[in-house]
Design a protein around this motif. Sequence first.
Motif, PDB file in Angstrom:
ATOM      1  N   ASP A 282       0.896  -1.418  -0.365  1.00  0.00           N
ATOM      2  CA  ASP A 282      -0.211  -0.566  -0.148  1.00  0.00           C
ATOM      3  C   ASP A 282       1.083   1.427   0.239  1.00  0.00           C
ATOM      4  OD1 ASP A 282      -2.326  -1.541   0.124  1.00  0.00           O
ATOM      5  OD2 ASP A 282      -2.458  -2.033   2.186  1.00  0.00           O
ATOM      6  N   GLU A 283       2.270   1.610   0.606  1.00  0.00           N
ATOM      7  CA  GLU A 283       3.386   2.141   0.982  1.00  0.00           C
ATOM      8  C   GLU A 283       3.819   2.564  -0.375  1.00  0.00           C
ATOM      9  OE1 GLU A 283       4.165   2.531   5.106  1.00  0.00           O
ATOM     10  OE2 GLU A 283       5.376   1.053   3.861  1.00  0.00           O
ATOM     11  N   TRP A 284       3.660   1.663  -1.381  1.00  0.00           N
ATOM     12  CA  TRP A 284       4.487   1.523  -2.645  1.00  0.00           C
ATOM     13  C   TRP A 284       3.192   2.537  -3.575  1.00  0.00           C
ATOM     14  CZ3 TRP A 284       8.951   2.495  -3.269  1.00  0.00           C
ATOM     15  CH2 TRP A 284       9.790   2.232  -2.994  1.00  0.00           C
ATOM     16  N   ALA A 285       2.185   1.559  -3.638  1.00  0.00           N
ATOM     17  CA  ALA A 285       1.261   2.204  -4.732  1.00  0.00           C
ATOM     18  C   ALA A 285       0.934   3.725  -4.822  1.00  0.00           C
ATOM     19  CB  ALA A 285      -0.143   1.597  -3.922  1.00  0.00           C
ATOM     20  N   ALA A 286       0.649   3.927  -2.527  1.00  0.00           N
ATOM     21  CA  ALA A 286       0.289   5.612  -2.749  1.00  0.00           C
ATOM     22  C   ALA A 286       2.076   6.237  -2.822  1.00  0.00           C
ATOM     23  CB  ALA A 286       0.490   5.702  -0.976  1.00  0.00           C
ATOM     24  N   ILE A 287       3.295   5.609  -3.137  1.00  0.00           N
ATOM     25  CA  ILE A 287       4.100   6.768  -4.168  1.00  0.00           C
ATOM     26  C   ILE A 287       3.838   7.162  -5.454  1.00  0.00           C
ATOM     27  CG2 ILE A 287       6.475   6.489  -3.812  1.00  0.00           C
ATOM     28  CD1 ILE A 287       7.459   5.670  -1.564  1.00  0.00           C
ATOM     29  N   HIS A 288       3.490   5.953  -6.094  1.00  0.00           N
ATOM     30  CA  HIS A 288       3.238   5.928  -7.288  1.00  0.00           C
ATOM     31  C   HIS A 288       2.436   6.578  -7.392  1.00  0.00           C
ATOM     32  CE1 HIS A 288       6.586   3.600  -7.881  1.00  0.00           C
ATOM     33  NE2 HIS A 288       5.511   1.993  -7.467  1.00  0.00           N
ATOM     34  N   ALA A 289       1.021   6.707  -6.714  1.00  0.00           N
ATOM     35  CA  ALA A 289      -0.005   7.357  -7.682  1.00  0.00           C
ATOM     36  C   ALA A 289       0.273   8.971  -6.740  1.00  0.00           C
ATOM     37  CB  ALA A 289      -1.220   6.754  -5.852  1.00  0.00           C
ATOM     38  N   LYS A 290       1.244   8.926  -5.940  1.00  0.00           N
ATOM     39  CA  LYS A 290       1.108  11.175  -6.049  1.00  0.00           C
ATOM     40  C   LYS A 290       1.497  11.413  -7.208  1.00  0.00           C
ATOM     41  CE  LYS A 290       3.632  13.782  -2.449  1.00  0.00           C
ATOM     42  NZ  LYS A 290       4.746  14.189  -3.101  1.00  0.00           N
ATOM     43  N   LYS A 291       2.699  10.882  -7.481  1.00  0.00           N
ATOM     44  CA  LYS A 291       3.490  10.388  -8.996  1.00  0.00           C
ATOM     45  C   LYS A 291       2.654  11.500  -9.588  1.00  0.00           C
ATOM     46  CE  LYS A 291       7.699   9.234  -8.207  1.00  0.00           C
ATOM     47  NZ  LYS A 291       8.628  10.683  -8.469  1.00  0.00           N
ATOM     48  N   ILE A 292       1.233  10.525  -9.949  1.00  0.00           N
ATOM     49  CA  ILE A 292       0.134  10.569 -11.094  1.00  0.00           C
ATOM     50  C   ILE A 292      -0.864  11.726 -11.025  1.00  0.00           C
ATOM     51  CG2 ILE A 292      -1.312   9.768 -11.905  1.00  0.00           C
ATOM     52  CD1 ILE A 292      -0.668   7.096 -11.729  1.00  0.00           C
ATOM     53  N   ILE A 293      -0.522  12.199 -10.043  1.00  0.00           N
ATOM     54  CA  ILE A 293      -1.392  12.895  -8.898  1.00  0.00           C
ATOM     55  C   ILE A 293      -0.595  14.611  -9.249  1.00  0.00           C
ATOM     56  CG2 ILE A 293      -2.729  14.261  -7.059  1.00  0.00           C
ATOM     57  CD1 ILE A 293      -4.944  12.136  -8.532  1.00  0.00           C
ATOM     58  N   LYS A 294       0.457  14.256  -9.278  1.00  0.00           N
ATOM     59  CA  LYS A 294       1.014  15.773  -9.062  1.00  0.00           C
ATOM     60  C   LYS A 294       1.852  15.344 -10.650  1.00  0.00           C
ATOM     61  CE  LYS A 294       1.789  17.075  -4.987  1.00  0.00           C
ATOM     62  NZ  LYS A 294       1.881  18.309  -4.617  1.00  0.00           N
ATOM     63  N   GLY A 295       1.009  15.055 -11.272  1.00  0.00           N
ATOM     64  CA  GLY A 295       1.473  15.208 -13.025  1.00  0.00           C
ATOM     65  C   GLY A 295       2.668  14.485 -13.633  1.00  0.00           C
ATOM     66  N   GLU A 296       3.542  13.879 -12.283  1.00  0.00           N
ATOM     67  CA  GLU A 296       5.444  13.166 -12.745  1.00  0.00           C
ATOM     68  C   GLU A 296       5.209  12.300 -13.455  1.00  0.00           C
ATOM     69  OE1 GLU A 296       6.332  13.603  -8.913  1.00  0.00           O
ATOM     70  OE2 GLU A 296       6.059  15.409  -9.077  1.00  0.00           O
ATOM     71  N   PRO A 297       5.957  11.411 -14.353  1.00  0.00           N
ATOM     72  CA  PRO A 297       5.875  10.539 -15.048  1.00  0.00           C
ATOM     73  C   PRO A 297       6.564   8.957 -13.899  1.00  0.00           C
ATOM     74  CG  PRO A 297       7.677  11.672 -15.145  1.00  0.00           C
ATOM     75  CD  PRO A 297       7.565  12.501 -15.201  1.00  0.00           C
ATOM     76  N   LEU A 298       5.827   8.228 -13.676  1.00  0.00           N
ATOM     77  CA  LEU A 298       6.144   7.026 -13.276  1.00  0.00           C
ATOM     78  C   LEU A 298       7.652   6.684 -14.374  1.00  0.00           C
ATOM     79  CD1 LEU A 298       2.537   5.000 -12.653  1.00  0.00           C
ATOM     80  CD2 LEU A 298       3.960   7.082 -11.829  1.00  0.00           C
TER      81      LEU A 298
END
Length: 227
Positions: free
Chosen positions: A24-40
Amino acid sequence: MMPEIVVSTFIRHNTSHDIQRNEDEWAAIHAKKIIKGEPLAPKARFMWPLRSGYNYQIKENTRSTFEADVLARFADHITANHAGAVIVPVPNGDGAVGVQSPFRTLQLARMLAANSPHLSAMDALRWHEPMGKAHKKERRRDVDAHMAALRIMTDCPRDVIVFDDVVTSGSQLCAAKLKLEEAGFNVLALYAIFDVIDEGERGSAPGWRQVTRNPTRIADLFESVDI
């Protein structure tokens, strides 16, 4: 008395670096990048429980599925509790007076509102000049500093929801709420997609939570000193 705010959030974000992160913690890190408009990153993957009940793998080329699902969830929740409200986003650091391109939280607020005929978004708050990032210690985290730097961009007060992508100390959300109320707006509720959890807590599956914050005001500091 320090101000207290209550914020409705959906994803818990653990910023600690000295832990073995769970799924869940890794998912939140990746999800935050998306919401911030940053590339994965090319190898970044996480599973996301869609509203349909299906677990969907999110990666760079499916990021729009996650973004659409999260914003639809927020639209549903806000409509169920505050139909007719206007979404006012807290501006990002580049959301300054005179800047023509929409800042990221304004983009998100517009996409969120597009999910419901009972919601709309308003570009009602801007910084008086481009600001640094509080989480990088480029600006102070106290409410008064944020209030002094915010500008109201409309003279048509409405019933509003204050929306941000991430809540940490709560100082920006609190400042936005107080600034809007000073201008005659009726702030119905505060929302943020991510809640930065306290040190020692662990991330968990996404779900609606109400979190409380007590951000600092300068007056509070003087009251705490016995002169």
